[in-house]
Motif scaffolding. Structure first.
Motif, short mmCIF file in Angstrom:
data_model
loop_
_atom_site.label_atom_id
_atom_site.label_comp_id
_atom_site.label_asym_id
_atom_site.label_seq_id
_atom_site.Cartn_x
_atom_site.Cartn_y
_atom_site.Cartn_z
N THR A 113 42.69 37.32 35.57
CA THR A 113 43.69 38.09 34.83
C THR A 113 44.92 38.42 35.69
OG1 THR A 113 42.39 40.06 35.37
CG2 THR A 113 42.11 39.13 33.17
N LYS A 114 44.84 38.19 37.00
CA LYS A 114 45.99 38.38 37.88
C LYS A 114 46.58 37.04 38.32
CE LYS A 114 44.72 42.91 39.70
NZ LYS A 114 44.44 43.73 40.90
N GLY A 172 36.87 37.45 36.14
CA GLY A 172 38.07 37.42 35.32
C GLY A 172 38.86 38.70 35.43
N HIS A 173 38.15 39.83 35.59
CA HIS A 173 38.78 41.15 35.61
C HIS A 173 37.93 42.06 36.49
CE1 HIS A 173 40.17 45.09 34.12
NE2 HIS A 173 41.24 44.44 33.69
#
Length: 311
Positions: free
Chosen positions: A235-236, A265-266
């Motif tokens: 996600t970054k 992912g996060h």
């Protein structure tokens, strides 16, 4: 062929006179700096948010025969009980590995920070906007230090400045390390210097900084440890910098390589055994690249206060 004219004038001349960078096209130069006690670099695994996750990752590291410098917790100290923190600190202490705990409350939990949770408010970062939350961060730091923690992740520059003042006054241990989070967005050498001048013992750089910026951060703040993400959550952006790890160690030393985030992912995702194994695989891959391109590197001494080993 005629040289290209640069779009700059007196401002550029002033920067050059001060010895400040004026562009990204600079030659790389090795940093002569090291950690206190010696060593150019260390390895930090982020997002270790519970005793269970710490047990998982240490077991996986042992199986792979890998040693790391320290771990960091990212969800916030207010979510962890004294008992769980004591277990985490005891395990790290027995292994002679460090751990940093992030402060809470942060705006995502704070009843007085509704604005933060809007699209506009997110742009201000995790800055604290009320005295009650500020006081709670100070109280959490006292609690963590009393439990044996020697590494704190700070999200607000004002909090960092006050905690440094408390440490100077003897209200906090003199060996307590204050590290700024990547969410403080140290995106250029001058911001890095401001954080250092206000009490930060190390800074986590913004995730996507190129080698020229990292080099100038080091040059303008000699001795300030830089914590540089080698990979990031999907996600970054999900990028991985294995091929730059050797250059980062050379130009940014003393530097802590933050490795393993790209397995998730996060940062608030549930961590499975497979995620933990992938984190450790990312560490192993980075070390493999360092073995290939920088075999003569020197690892941080476990006598350094920046290892943040609990007491």
């Amino acid at each position: 062929m005629e040289n290209v004219r640069i779009s700059a004038g007196r401002g550029r001349d002033w920067l050059l006179h001060k010895g400040y960078p004026v562009g990204d096209g600079i030659e790389m130069a090795a940093s002569p700096e090291q950690y206190d006690g010696g060593g150019q670099y260390g390895v930090e695994i982020p997002v270790i948010n519970s005793y269970r996750e710490l047990l998982q990752v240490t077991a996986c590291l042992d199986e792979a025969g890998i040693t790391v410098t320290r771990y960091n917790e990212t969800h916030g100290s207010i979510l962890l009980s004294d008992a769980e923190l004591k277990d985490m600190f005891a395990l790290c202490r027995d292994r002679r590995e460090g751990i940093l705990i992030s402060l809470g409350p942060r705006p995502e939990y704070d009843v007085k920070s509704t604005f933060y949770r809007t699209p506009f408010g997110l742009e201000m970062g995790r800055q604290i906007n009320n005295h009650d939350a500020f006081r709670a961060c100070v109280e959490e730091t006292v609690r963590l230090a009393d439990l044996g923690c020697r590494g704190i992740i700070v999200y607000d520059l004002g909090v960092a400045r006050v905690l440094a003042e408390m440490r100077e006054d003897g209200a906090l241990p003199s060996d307590l390390v204050l590290k700024t989070s990547s969410h403080c967005m140290a995106t250029n050498p001058f911001l890095a210097r401001i954080f250092a001048e206000n009490g930060a013992d190390s800074i986590t750089t913004a995730h996507d900084l190129g080698l020229p910026v990292l080099q100038e951060m080091r040059r303008l703040s000699p001795g300030l440890p830089l914590d540089v993400p080698i990979d990031v959550y999907r996600t970054k952006g999900g990028f991985i910098r294995f091929y730059e790890a050797a250059e980062i160690v050379q130009i940014a030393a003393p530097v802590m390589l933050k490795i393993g985030a790209s397995a998730q992912g996060h940062p608030y995702d549930t961590v499975s055994d497979a995620t933990t194994r992938e984190r450790v695989a990312r560490v192993a891959r980075t070390l493999e690249m360092l073995d290939r391109f920088l075999p003569e590197r020197s690892y941080i001494s476990n006598k350094s206060r920046h290892c943040c080993i609990p007491v």
